[in-house]
Design a protein around this motif. Structure first.
Motif, PDB file in Angstrom:
ATOM      1  N   ASN A   1      35.921  -0.411  40.864  1.00 37.92           N
ATOM      2  CA  ASN A   1      35.504  -1.345  41.906  1.00 37.92           C
ATOM      3  C   ASN A   1      36.271  -1.148  43.207  1.00 37.92           C
ATOM      4  O   ASN A   1      35.888  -1.701  44.237  1.00 37.92           O
ATOM      5  N   LEU A   2      37.375  -0.376  43.146  1.00 39.94           N
ATOM      6  CA  LEU A   2      38.161  -0.132  44.357  1.00 39.94           C
ATOM      7  C   LEU A   2      37.441   0.866  45.263  1.00 39.94           C
ATOM      8  O   LEU A   2      36.563   1.610  44.814  1.00 39.94           O
ATOM      9  N   PRO A   3      37.796   0.913  46.545  1.00 42.56           N
ATOM     10  CA  PRO A   3      37.246   1.958  47.414  1.00 42.56           C
ATOM     11  C   PRO A   3      37.535   3.339  46.819  1.00 42.56           C
ATOM     12  O   PRO A   3      38.602   3.569  46.236  1.00 42.56           O
ATOM     13  N   ALA A   4      36.598   4.252  46.964  1.00 46.60           N
ATOM     14  CA  ALA A   4      36.706   5.564  46.320  1.00 46.60           C
ATOM     15  C   ALA A   4      37.988   6.291  46.703  1.00 46.60           C
ATOM     16  O   ALA A   4      38.577   7.007  45.877  1.00 46.60           O
ATOM     17  N   ALA A   5      38.463   6.117  47.931  1.00 42.65           N
ATOM     18  CA  ALA A   5      39.647   6.838  48.394  1.00 42.65           C
ATOM     19  C   ALA A   5      40.911   6.427  47.654  1.00 42.65           C
ATOM     20  O   ALA A   5      41.907   7.159  47.671  1.00 42.65           O
ATOM     21  N   TRP A   6      40.894   5.269  46.981  1.00 38.37           N
ATOM     22  CA  TRP A   6      42.098   4.761  46.325  1.00 38.37           C
ATOM     23  C   TRP A   6      42.111   5.011  44.819  1.00 38.37           C
ATOM     24  O   TRP A   6      43.143   4.795  44.171  1.00 38.37           O
ATOM     25  N   ARG A   7      41.014   5.423  44.245  1.00 40.46           N
ATOM     26  CA  ARG A   7      40.899   5.408  42.783  1.00 40.46           C
ATOM     27  C   ARG A   7      41.798   6.442  42.104  1.00 40.46           C
ATOM     28  O   ARG A   7      42.480   6.122  41.129  1.00 40.46           O
TER      29      ARG A   7
ATOM     30  N   ALA B   1      52.967  -5.065  37.366  1.00 44.94           N
ATOM     31  CA  ALA B   1      52.215  -3.962  36.759  1.00 44.94           C
ATOM     32  C   ALA B   1      50.971  -3.622  37.572  1.00 44.94           C
ATOM     33  O   ALA B   1      49.939  -3.240  37.022  1.00 44.94           O
ATOM     34  N   ALA B   2      51.074  -3.769  38.878  1.00 40.52           N
ATOM     35  CA  ALA B   2      49.962  -3.459  39.779  1.00 40.52           C
ATOM     36  C   ALA B   2      50.395  -2.349  40.723  1.00 40.52           C
ATOM     37  O   ALA B   2      51.523  -1.858  40.674  1.00 40.52           O
ATOM     38  N   THR B   3      49.495  -1.946  41.584  1.00 37.65           N
ATOM     39  CA  THR B   3      49.761  -0.860  42.529  1.00 37.65           C
ATOM     40  C   THR B   3      49.376  -1.298  43.933  1.00 37.65           C
ATOM     41  O   THR B   3      48.592  -2.241  44.103  1.00 37.65           O
ATOM     42  N   PRO B   4      49.895  -0.634  44.941  1.00 45.86           N
ATOM     43  CA  PRO B   4      49.429  -0.928  46.299  1.00 45.86           C
ATOM     44  C   PRO B   4      47.923  -0.727  46.452  1.00 45.86           C
ATOM     45  O   PRO B   4      47.284  -1.371  47.293  1.00 45.86           O
ATOM     46  N   GLY B   5      47.359   0.172  45.624  1.00 46.32           N
ATOM     47  CA  GLY B   5      45.925   0.422  45.700  1.00 46.32           C
ATOM     48  C   GLY B   5      45.072  -0.788  45.394  1.00 46.32           C
ATOM     49  O   GLY B   5      43.886  -0.816  45.728  1.00 46.32           O
ATOM     50  N   HIS B   6      45.660  -1.799  44.740  1.00 45.30           N
ATOM     51  CA  HIS B   6      44.902  -3.022  44.482  1.00 45.30           C
ATOM     52  C   HIS B   6      44.454  -3.689  45.781  1.00 45.30           C
ATOM     53  O   HIS B   6      43.479  -4.449  45.786  1.00 45.30           O
ATOM     54  N   PHE B   7      45.164  -3.426  46.869  1.00 44.35           N
ATOM     55  CA  PHE B   7      44.798  -3.999  48.170  1.00 44.35           C
ATOM     56  C   PHE B   7      43.870  -3.066  48.950  1.00 44.35           C
ATOM     57  O   PHE B   7      43.773  -3.186  50.176  1.00 44.35           O
ATOM     58  N   GLY B   8      43.193  -2.165  48.256  1.00 41.38           N
ATOM     59  CA  GLY B   8      42.353  -1.179  48.934  1.00 41.38           C
ATOM     60  C   GLY B   8      41.308  -1.784  49.846  1.00 41.38           C
ATOM     61  O   GLY B   8      41.087  -1.308  50.968  1.00 41.38           O
TER      62      GLY B   8
END
Length: 646
Positions: free
Chosen positions: A501-507, A361-368
């Protein structure tokens, strides 16, 4: 003396039909029941002041951390409210106001008392979060509505507020019931025994009764489920079912109060029943003559508009989630699944490619943060992909899902997307770590290392009491998310704190994928397979011929020490001559914080960078030693004359 017989129809009519309450009677009954709740609540808080002292459940020095990200003025206001003198003064005022509302009368001053109780309850809630269990919120809702109704001289406004309370009551039962239907324990009737067995709400004697009389316990659980799901029928045929439904609901709360110790539930939730009785009666009934029902029309129009907006938002999010990033590639696996990947694989580079495998239940964006570090430092090449069913990746196979399918897909991704001759490092988080471990055996010499970030272990449901106990709740939660999002309720999904908390480009993209029902449907499919496979796991882990870095989150291993032992076993499966195996615990990290918190992710990246540097040195040394041994062997087998002639 023979008693007169009562015809069956007349006896039935006494059990059915509306409860005729006038507007004034409904307001008076609601505010008095809610006043009992706030009176008891404030007396309990003053009598149990130890809970707000150091070490207590509601000690403000600890509780205020939940509001650390809020605005400074709000934090200051909460600090003032949490001061012992302020808290005592507010509770003293609530006791006086509640006692005054229990007296007879219809003065507008009662409206001011109700509003004070509603507002003061909202002010005190952050300082008394533990121990309210929803009762104070329910009574605060009633008090705010009845207070505004008392202060208004317009019958139309009063009717609208009573309709609001009635709608909240109806929804609270119906939504609770339909959500319970998603849980298998409620459907099979075992939920009652499970609740009675818990430490928080259980009761030993009641639990024993459920075990002694299982059929009756299942019937009672199904009865509760039917009551909640069918509660909106209170509005059918002019309130024909008002009496049995409200009586059943009140009995349900009395039972909760007696057995589960939720005494305030009795008065807090029944405080909404008078509004239900008033609005459920037919407008032709003399008691409700002149009732204004326009709020129904307004609510219906707003609901229709909200549904249309939610549907449009769901479509927009689905399109965004399913749209590959610019420059992304696609791989069709042996199972026919289409995996979409993104990354940087330079044709002139020779180092390993880092392949990130996201969790359940996660996304690739978690590795931002990991991707951002690779881009800024011009470090190792990397690949980021969505598993089949997540984001833009599609699952097309008709076969029953197993974790082997995801492992096969990962191996096929490496074979297709990584140039021949380049080695890979699999970086898996949570369930992604277990999938990476299972795929490792298919990669052979192409695999340099596996990095486990707070990874799952196939024996965790059997060996970890905590993991085993929460397994059913995980499945129920995933099912609830799936059904809710497929029903178009994604617009109501709150933005998770970790996302900011993720980088802005991934949110934005990550939120679109997180709110997409496909992600949760895929996660539910994976979880069901993982639960079956993990429950059936036996024996030791198979050896993996690759370097390994095992990173654990401190909160994970502190909460469940068995998890640290299992992480050690993952590392042991990689131990062999010439293999670099490292284990570390990131202090202050929780399960997701290893990825989403920039500071904690930076700490994990530092360990990853050092580990990769060490594996590179080890592999180069081994390659040199092998070359030297080969050269020595060639020299030893060459005749002197032959060597000279060359």
């Amino acid at each position: 003396m023979k008693l007169p017989s009562i015809p069956p129809r007349k006896r039935l009519s006494a059990l059915l039909g509306p409860i005729p309450l006038t507007r004034t009677q409904a307001l008076g009954a609601s505010e008095r029941l809610a006043a009992v709740t706030s009176l008891v609540s404030s007396l309990e808080h003053l009598a149990n002041r130890r809970h707000t002292r150091p070490g207590g459940l509601n000690h403000w020095a600890i509780a205020r951390e939940a509001y650390a990200a809020r605005s400074r003025p709000l934090r200051k206001a909460l600090d003032i409210t949490a001061h012992p003198w302020t808290t005592r003064a507010l509770h003293g005022g609530r006791i006086a106001a509640s006692a005054a509302l229990l007296l007879p009368g219809n003065s507008r001053l009662r409206g001011a008392a109700n509003l004070f109780l509603g507002v003061s309850g909202a002010m005190l809630y952050p300082t008394h979060r533990y121990g309210t269990d929803g009762s104070d919120q329910a009574s605060g809702l009633v008090q705010t509505a009845t207070g505004l109704a008392r202060l208004s001289s317009s019958p139309q406004v009063q009717d609208a507020l009573l309709w609001y309370v009635a709608a909240q009551s109806t929804l609270s039962y119906a939504v609770s019931g339909w959500v319970k239907l998603l849980g298998s324990d409620w459907r099979d009737g075992s939920a009652l025994g499970g609740v009675m067995r818990t430490r928080t709400y259980g009761e030993r004697h009641a639990w024993q009764l459920t075990q002694r009389y299982p059929k009756q316990a299942r019937a009672l659980a199904h009865g509760v489920l039917a009551l909640e799901c069918l509660f909106p029928l209170v509005y059918v045929k002019g309130g024909t079912l008002t009496r049995p439904l409200l009586a059943s609901a009140a009995s349900f709360h009395v039972a909760n109060g007696f057995v589960m110790g939720l005494g305030r539930f009795v008065t807090s939730f029944t405080a909404m029943h008078p509004a239900v009785a008033y609005t459920a009666a037919s407008r032709s009934h003399p008691a409700v003559a002149g009732r204004d029902d326009r709020l129904l029309t307004v609510t219906g129009a707003l609901a229709a508009g909200g549904a249309a907006t939610a549907a449009a938002l769901a479509v927009a999010r689905r399109l965004r989630a399913a749209d590959p990033r610019a420059g992304a590639g696609t791989v069709t696996t042996r199972h026919g699944n289409e995996l979409v990947f993104d990354g940087v694989v330079r044709p002139d580079a020779t180092g390993p490619v880092l392949v990130y495998v996201h969790g359940l239940a996660a996304t690739p964006g978690h590795f931002g943060w990991y991707v951002r570090a690779a881009r800024e430092e011009n470090g190792h090449d990397w690949l980021l992909y969505s598993r089949a069913g997540y984001g833009p990746s599609r699952r097309t196979t008709r076969r029953a899902y197993t974790l082997r399918e995801s492992a096969d897909d990962l191996a096929d991704l490496v074979a297709s997307a990584v140039p021949p001759g380049r080695r890979v490092v699999l970086v898996g988080h949570s369930l992604g770590g277990e999938i990476a471990r299972r795929a490792a055996g298919q990669l052979g010499d192409r695999l340099q290392a596996v990095v486990y970030l707070d990874s799952s272990h196939p024996a965790e449901l059997n060996r970890s009491h905590q993991q085993g106990q929460t397994a059913d709740h995980v499945g129920s939660a995933l099912q609830a998310f799936t059904v809710s999002l497929r029903a178009g309720l994604g617009a109501l999904l709150s933005r998770p704190d970790w996302l900011d908390n993720l980088p802005a480009a991934w949110r934005r993209r990550t939120m679109a994928e997180y709110a997409d029902a496909r992600l949760w449907r895929a996660a539910l499919r994976e979880w069901r397979s993982a639960e079956v496979e993990f429950r059936g796991h036996e024996g030791a882990l198979r050896p993996v011929d690759a370097h390994a870095l095992v990173v654990s989150a401190q909160h994970t291993v502190d909460r469940d020490p068995e998890q640290l032992l299992m992480h050690g076993e993952i590392a042991d499966a990689h131990r062999a001559p010439g293999r670099v195996v490292r284990t570390t615990v990131i202090e202050g990290a929780d399960h997701d914080g290893l990825l989403t918190d920039p500071r904690l992710a930076g700490e994990a990246l530092r360990h990853l960078k050092d580990f990769l540097a060490e594996t590179d040195r080890t592999d180069r040394t081994d390659a040199t030693d092998r070359a030297d041994r080969t050269g020595t062997a060639d020299h030893a087998t060459t005749a002197p004359g032959e060597a000279g002639s060359r």
